[in-house]
Design an enzyme around this catalytic site. Structure first.
Site, PDB file in Angstrom:
ATOM      1  N   SER A  74       0.815  -1.218   0.000  1.00 41.67           N
ATOM      2  CA  SER A  74       0.000   0.000   0.000  1.00 41.67           C
ATOM      3  C   SER A  74       0.846   1.265   0.000  1.00 41.67           C
ATOM      4  O   SER A  74       0.408   2.319  -0.470  1.00 41.67           O
ATOM      5  CB  SER A  74      -0.944   0.015   1.203  1.00 41.67           C
ATOM      6  OG  SER A  74      -0.209  -0.052   2.415  1.00 41.67           O
ATOM      7  N   HIS A 120       1.180   4.434   7.314  1.00 44.51           N
ATOM      8  CA  HIS A 120       1.321   4.962   5.961  1.00 44.51           C
ATOM      9  C   HIS A 120       1.902   6.378   5.978  1.00 44.51           C
ATOM     10  O   HIS A 120       1.788   7.095   6.975  1.00 44.51           O
ATOM     11  CB  HIS A 120      -0.031   4.934   5.240  1.00 44.51           C
ATOM     12  CG  HIS A 120      -0.603   3.559   5.128  1.00 44.51           C
ATOM     13  ND1 HIS A 120      -1.534   3.081   6.028  1.00 44.51           N
ATOM     14  CD2 HIS A 120      -0.348   2.561   4.256  1.00 44.51           C
ATOM     15  CE1 HIS A 120      -1.849   1.826   5.692  1.00 44.51           C
ATOM     16  NE2 HIS A 120      -1.137   1.494   4.625  1.00 44.51           N
ATOM     17  N   ASP A 160      -1.408   7.707   9.473  1.00 46.48           N
ATOM     18  CA  ASP A 160      -2.192   6.907  10.428  1.00 46.48           C
ATOM     19  C   ASP A 160      -1.309   6.079  11.348  1.00 46.48           C
ATOM     20  O   ASP A 160      -1.791   5.265  12.123  1.00 46.48           O
ATOM     21  CB  ASP A 160      -3.159   5.988   9.671  1.00 46.48           C
ATOM     22  CG  ASP A 160      -2.450   5.092   8.649  1.00 46.48           C
ATOM     23  OD1 ASP A 160      -1.208   5.017   8.675  1.00 46.48           O
ATOM     24  OD2 ASP A 160      -3.148   4.480   7.814  1.00 46.48           O
TER      25      ASP A 160
END
Length: 305
Positions: free
Chosen positions: A75, A256, A253
């Site tokens: 991600s 990330h 967060d």
């Protein structure tokens, strides 16, 4: 005359078969762990046929195709174009504008194991040579470092093995100029445990990352780079390492990247390219097509090669 499997593919196969550099022990071991593509029994006759035809390697490069930079990861890569000018991948794409295409192959939640399993499908051995990137940036480990309670967990030792598989596979491919894809590794970033725990609890699960655990994976990535002679950007250290006061502004967060973290990663990648692969810095790659002020109203054709 048309050659069925494509001349670029034949050249790629030829270079793989006649590579002047013998594979290292690491590459032999890593390649053996991957699914093998079937070889055609008429492969060499196809190569001979290509050389006896009127086609030349020079003509196959006049495709108007830009060279590619591949970003391969989880991600952290998938979200690399997130936000207006915020993502590290977006920064690279902007910097290489009209010189190289930045290809994002990020898979949210994936580990080095799952990415290694996809290699032969994502990057087939018979891809046209112009599809083979100049550089592959591999950014994995953040999910491997999940605690054993998560399905994503991959041991440090296995992480190293899968990372070696990925490096060996990607740099065994040949470009139109006969050169191999260059590799740049990025370690996983640190974890802001307080912020990530809040994220996890809001989704009904317990904290599943520890910064100290992720540090071990960052060290493992550095070790793979050393043994395989591949440069590594230590993102864990870059974004603050064990100093949570430095880490906090670089993560959104807790796991990330924040806009600031994205900027730091982008700048670090560009610095690494300049240091280790100076022939791949944007200024060394030709800009595709002439500038608009070089074109006349009477122009009837434009060379985009």
């Amino acid at each position: 005359m048309t050659i069925g499997i494509g001349l670029a593919t034949i050249f790629q196969i030829m270079f793989l078969l006649t590579a002047s550099r013998a594979p290292t022990a690491d590459e032999d071991t890593a390649a053996a762990a991957l699914p093998r593509q079937p070889r055609s029994s008429s492969l060499r006759s196809l190569i001979s046929f290509a050389f006896s035809s009127s086609y030349s390697r020079g003509s196959s490069t006049s495709t108007g195709k830009r060279p590619k930079l591949l970003l391969f990861g989880d991600s952290l890569t998938q979200r690399g174009f997130e936000g207006p000018g915020q993502g590290w991948a977006a920064g690279l794409a902007h910097t290489y504008g009209r010189r190289a295409d930045v290809v994002n192959r990020g898979f949210s939640g994936y580990t080095s194991k799952w990415c290694a399993l996809m290699l032969p499908t994502l990057f087939p051995a018979d891809d046209p040579a112009w599809e083979v990137p100049l550089l592959a940036v591999v950014f994995l480990g953040a999910n491997d470092a999940a605690l054993p309670t998560r399905e994503q967990h991959v041991t440090v030792h296995e992480y190293q093995q899968y990372l070696r598989c990925i490096v060996a596979y990607l740099r065994n491919r040949r470009r139109l100029d006969g050169k191999r894809t260059q590799i740049l590794l990025l370690t996983p970033p640190p974890v802001d445990e307080d912020r990530w725990e809040a994220h996890c609890l809001a989704r009904g699960r317990e904290l599943d990352r520890k910064n100290e655990v992720t540090r071990l994976y960052a060290q493992a990535c550095l070790g793979v780079g050393k043994t395989m002679d591949v440069p590594v950007v230590d993102v864990w250290k870059l974004l603050g390492g064990a100093d949570l006061t430095e880490v906090a502004p670089n993560l959104g967060d807790g796991l990330h990247l924040s806009p600031q973290g994205n900027l730091l990663v982008c700048e670090a990648v560009l610095r690494a390219i300049e240091e280790y692969y100076p022939d791949l810095v944007p200024s060394q790659l030709p800009m595709q097509a002439p500038e608009h002020f070089e074109i006349k109203s009477s122009t009837t054709s434009i060379d985009v090669a």
